[in-house]
Design a protein around this motif. Structure first.
Motif, PDB file in Angstrom:
ATOM      1  N   ASN A   1      14.438  47.050  -6.517  1.00 36.71           N
ATOM      2  CA  ASN A   1      14.542  48.457  -6.877  1.00 36.71           C
ATOM      3  C   ASN A   1      14.419  48.695  -8.383  1.00 36.71           C
ATOM      4  OD1 ASN A   1      15.014  49.223  -4.154  1.00 36.71           O
ATOM      5  ND2 ASN A   1      17.140  48.524  -4.365  1.00 36.71           N
ATOM      6  N   GLY A   2      13.979  47.668  -9.119  1.00 38.83           N
ATOM      7  CA  GLY A   2      13.818  47.812 -10.554  1.00 38.83           C
ATOM      8  C   GLY A   2      14.975  47.203 -11.328  1.00 38.83           C
ATOM      9  N   VAL A   3      14.909  47.301 -12.645  1.00 37.73           N
ATOM     10  CA  VAL A   3      15.933  46.702 -13.509  1.00 37.73           C
ATOM     11  C   VAL A   3      16.479  47.767 -14.455  1.00 37.73           C
ATOM     12  CG1 VAL A   3      14.818  44.441 -13.415  1.00 37.73           C
ATOM     13  CG2 VAL A   3      14.294  45.997 -15.302  1.00 37.73           C
TER      14      VAL A   3
ATOM     15  N   PHE B   1      15.796  51.114 -29.442  1.00 40.30           N
ATOM     16  CA  PHE B   1      14.783  50.403 -28.654  1.00 40.30           C
ATOM     17  C   PHE B   1      15.418  49.877 -27.372  1.00 40.30           C
ATOM     18  CE2 PHE B   1      12.742  46.421 -27.389  1.00 40.30           C
ATOM     19  CZ  PHE B   1      11.445  46.861 -27.189  1.00 40.30           C
ATOM     20  N   LYS B   2      14.666  49.944 -26.282  1.00 41.55           N
ATOM     21  CA  LYS B   2      15.237  49.619 -24.965  1.00 41.55           C
ATOM     22  C   LYS B   2      14.712  48.288 -24.444  1.00 41.55           C
ATOM     23  CE  LYS B   2      15.649  54.544 -24.035  1.00 41.55           C
ATOM     24  NZ  LYS B   2      15.081  54.898 -25.365  1.00 41.55           N
ATOM     25  N   PHE B   3      15.636  47.420 -24.066  1.00 40.60           N
ATOM     26  CA  PHE B   3      15.330  46.125 -23.460  1.00 40.60           C
ATOM     27  C   PHE B   3      15.495  46.222 -21.946  1.00 40.60           C
ATOM     28  CE2 PHE B   3      16.189  44.805 -27.750  1.00 40.60           C
ATOM     29  CZ  PHE B   3      15.488  43.621 -27.937  1.00 40.60           C
TER      30      PHE B   3
ATOM     31  N   TYR C   1      -1.014  39.203 -20.433  1.00 38.26           N
ATOM     32  CA  TYR C   1      -0.059  38.786 -19.406  1.00 38.26           C
ATOM     33  C   TYR C   1       1.379  38.888 -19.892  1.00 38.26           C
ATOM     34  CZ  TYR C   1      -3.612  37.339 -16.094  1.00 38.26           C
ATOM     35  OH  TYR C   1      -4.649  37.353 -15.200  1.00 38.26           O
ATOM     36  N   ARG C   2       1.595  38.647 -21.183  1.00 34.67           N
ATOM     37  CA  ARG C   2       2.947  38.793 -21.717  1.00 34.67           C
ATOM     38  C   ARG C   2       3.427  40.226 -21.552  1.00 34.67           C
ATOM     39  NH1 ARG C   2       2.877  37.738 -27.736  1.00 34.67           N
ATOM     40  NH2 ARG C   2       2.351  39.944 -27.823  1.00 34.67           N
ATOM     41  N   ASP C   3       2.558  41.177 -21.888  1.00 33.47           N
ATOM     42  CA  ASP C   3       2.930  42.582 -21.745  1.00 33.47           C
ATOM     43  C   ASP C   3       3.152  42.934 -20.279  1.00 33.47           C
ATOM     44  OD1 ASP C   3       3.227  45.229 -23.085  1.00 33.47           O
ATOM     45  OD2 ASP C   3       1.582  45.750 -21.742  1.00 33.47           O
ATOM     46  N   LEU C   4       2.292  42.387 -19.423  1.00 36.97           N
ATOM     47  CA  LEU C   4       2.410  42.652 -17.986  1.00 36.97           C
ATOM     48  C   LEU C   4       3.697  42.058 -17.421  1.00 36.97           C
ATOM     49  CD1 LEU C   4       0.683  43.970 -15.711  1.00 36.97           C
ATOM     50  CD2 LEU C   4      -0.186  41.678 -15.208  1.00 36.97           C
ATOM     51  N   LEU C   5       3.992  40.814 -17.816  1.00 35.41           N
ATOM     52  CA  LEU C   5       5.180  40.127 -17.292  1.00 35.41           C
ATOM     53  C   LEU C   5       6.474  40.771 -17.774  1.00 35.41           C
ATOM     54  CD1 LEU C   5       3.996  36.438 -17.736  1.00 35.41           C
ATOM     55  CD2 LEU C   5       4.431  37.582 -15.560  1.00 35.41           C
ATOM     56  N   LEU C   6       6.413  41.423 -18.929  1.00 31.73           N
ATOM     57  CA  LEU C   6       7.623  42.015 -19.497  1.00 31.73           C
ATOM     58  C   LEU C   6       7.743  43.507 -19.185  1.00 31.73           C
ATOM     59  CD1 LEU C   6       7.547  40.227 -22.964  1.00 31.73           C
ATOM     60  CD2 LEU C   6       9.034  39.701 -21.020  1.00 31.73           C
ATOM     61  N   THR C   7       6.916  43.983 -18.267  1.00 34.20           N
ATOM     62  CA  THR C   7       6.978  45.380 -17.828  1.00 34.20           C
ATOM     63  C   THR C   7       7.540  45.415 -16.418  1.00 34.20           C
ATOM     64  OG1 THR C   7       5.073  45.952 -19.194  1.00 34.20           O
ATOM     65  CG2 THR C   7       5.657  47.484 -17.427  1.00 34.20           C
ATOM     66  N   PHE C   8       8.638  46.112 -16.240  1.00 34.08           N
ATOM     67  CA  PHE C   8       9.342  46.126 -14.964  1.00 34.08           C
ATOM     68  C   PHE C   8       9.488  47.545 -14.438  1.00 34.08           C
ATOM     69  CE2 PHE C   8      10.878  42.627 -17.521  1.00 34.08           C
ATOM     70  CZ  PHE C   8      10.785  41.537 -16.666  1.00 34.08           C
ATOM     71  N   ALA C   9       9.565  47.639 -13.119  1.00 31.75           N
ATOM     72  CA  ALA C   9       9.995  48.907 -12.529  1.00 31.75           C
ATOM     73  C   ALA C   9      11.426  49.160 -12.970  1.00 31.75           C
ATOM     74  CB  ALA C   9       9.917  48.822 -11.005  1.00 31.75           C
ATOM     75  N   GLU C  10      11.763  50.412 -13.218  1.00 33.75           N
ATOM     76  CA  GLU C  10      13.079  50.737 -13.764  1.00 33.75           C
ATOM     77  C   GLU C  10      13.945  51.435 -12.730  1.00 33.75           C
ATOM     78  OE1 GLU C  10      12.579  52.963 -17.362  1.00 33.75           O
ATOM     79  OE2 GLU C  10      10.817  51.782 -17.924  1.00 33.75           O
ATOM     80  N   THR C  11      15.227  51.216 -12.838  1.00 35.57           N
ATOM     81  CA  THR C  11      16.173  51.921 -11.975  1.00 35.57           C
ATOM     82  C   THR C  11      16.362  53.353 -12.436  1.00 35.57           C
ATOM     83  OG1 THR C  11      18.041  51.247 -13.361  1.00 35.57           O
ATOM     84  CG2 THR C  11      17.434  49.789 -11.522  1.00 35.57           C
ATOM     85  N   GLY C  12      15.858  53.642 -13.629  1.00 38.11           N
ATOM     86  CA  GLY C  12      16.065  54.964 -14.210  1.00 38.11           C
ATOM     87  C   GLY C  12      17.362  55.066 -14.973  1.00 38.11           C
ATOM     88  N   LYS C  13      18.067  53.948 -15.039  1.00 38.80           N
ATOM     89  CA  LYS C  13      19.373  53.912 -15.695  1.00 38.80           C
ATOM     90  C   LYS C  13      19.229  53.255 -17.056  1.00 38.80           C
ATOM     91  CE  LYS C  13      24.058  52.170 -14.793  1.00 38.80           C
ATOM     92  NZ  LYS C  13      24.856  51.331 -13.881  1.00 38.80           N
TER      93      LYS C  13
END
Length: 402
Positions: free
Chosen positions: A14-16, A156-158, A369-381
């Motif tokens: 459900n994202g991170v 900045f958001k991690f 690929y680094r940018d792709l691997l570090l992009t996640f679906a978000e929980t919105g939180k």
């Protein structure tokens, strides 16, 4: 489905969550101990990092080029596995530091807060900070001196995936990094091999010992400004290479261009009309004594960068260059050596098209690929602490460390 996809599907379908930088890290600025106090620098054992360390040794560092004495330390050292981020001057760089250390004032140090340490693989944070580098470059203060807007920096958001996901991403990105390092090492070895054969061919016969000064065979000429010229077909050379093209030329015969400032070993052989700026000399060559292409190869062997006359930006003068001594063989021997070296140079040119092009392609692939691997679906939180509470916490930390 890849292992990473399986882990994401299993552990965070459900994202991170996202965390603001100020939530995850205690931040401290680097500093430079007083240079006037010799005791701060003598017998230093504590690593003190500068941008030069990143340029020379990469982005994961366990030691520095310079060290400070323990008496120079204000409060506590930056703990191991901290990340230093360039937030002024050369913005857009960072490094993971694997030992307790200090850094200069160009860096902001990110120290993971104790309550979040178990949530992160240090190398995952290191890789994620490439996104932070881009963010910093996009959020500079409007001034003549490059510096990051630190208020925006703190926000900045991690993205924080589960540890198993972080470790798999690190494994994948490490494999890309290793491949690029192997290709770079191979390119370096091939270039050294080429230089060895070039220098061997240019070694004069034992019976040929008569030396001449460079001034005996060439006239060294200064470059000129080109900004008054219009656009055209003639290349303008600086010490780094072709800068632009203009509608006039300063010289139209074969010449060796010698940097006056900057990259002193970056010689150019030019056999078509050109213009050169004042950071590079051009040469009028007596072709009855030396073939221009041979002079180009011969001066490469001489390593003119060793004749640097300045303590700051590397520099050469006509006086120094004119006194360079060379052994010049017969024109017929010069021509034979040129033919051999042209063949070697062709191999090297193919190499410069081949391996460097592959390295560049791999680097672009890695960044994609680094940018792709570090992009996640978000929980919105987005998790962020109250800024007032953060400031109080950081002030308490500063009192403990200063």
């Amino acid at each position: 489905m890849s292992k990473l996809e399986e882990l994401i599907q299993e552990l965070c379908p459900n994202g991170v969550d996202k965390f603001e930088l100020q939530q995850l890290f205690i931040t401290r600025n680097g500093y430079t101990p007083s240079k006037s106090k010799s005791e701060f620098w003598e017998n230093g054992t504590i690593p003190w990092f500068r941008m030069e360390d990143i340029r020379e040794n990469g982005n994961i560092l366990s030691d520095s080029l310079q060290h400070v004495n323990a008496c120079a330390v204000k409060g506590k050292l930056f703990p191991k596995n901290s990340i230093i981020v360039a937030t002024s001057a050369t913005v857009g760089e960072h490094a993971l530091i694997t030992v307790p250390s200090l850094a200069n004032q160009r860096f902001t140090c990110l120290m993971i807060r104790p309550e979040y340490r178990d949530m992160f693989e240090p190398k995952f944070l290191f890789y994620y900070c490439y996104k932070l580098d881009e963010y910093c470059l996009q959020n500079l203060k409007k001034s003549s001196f490059a510096s990051v807007d630190m208020n925006k920096f703190s926000k900045f958001k991690f993205s924080v995936p589960p540890l198993e996901v972080q470790r798999e991403i690190v494994r994948i990105l490490d494999s890309f990094t290793l491949l690029t390092a192997e290709l770079t090492a191979e390119l370096t070895a091939r270039k050294k091999q080429y230089e060895y054969y070039r220098d061997s061919l240019l070694e004069p016969p034992k019976h040929d010992t008569e030396k001449v000064f460079l001034s005996d065979i060439v006239n060294i000429k200064n470059g000129k400004d080109y900004k008054h010229l219009g656009e055209g077909k003639y290349p303008v050379y600086g010490s780094g290479g072709i800068m632009t093209y203009v509608n006039e030329y300063v010289y139209d015969k074969p010449s060796v261009l010698i940097p006056r400032k900057g990259s002193l070993n970056n010689l150019f052989y030019v056999d078509t009309p050109f213009w050169n700026v004042d950071t590079v000399f051009y040469t009028e060559i007596n072709d009855k004594k030396i073939i221009p292409k041979y002079l180009y190869y011969l001066l490469q062997k001489e390593h003119l960068e060793s004749l640097n006359t300045a303590g700051g930006v590397p520099s050469l003068t006509q006086t120094v260059l004119n006194k360079v001594k060379l052994i010049i063989p017969s024109l017929s021997r010069q021509q034979k050596i040129i033919e051999c070296l042209d063949n070697f140079d062709a191999i090297c040119s193919d190499l410069n098209i081949g391996l460097p092009a592959e390295i560049e392609a791999r680097q672009k692939q890695y960044e994609y690929y680094r940018d792709l691997l570090l992009t996640f679906a978000e929980t919105g939180k987005i998790i962020a602490t109250d800024r007032q509470t953060d400031r109080q916490t950081d002030r308490q930390t500063d009192r403990q460390t200063d």
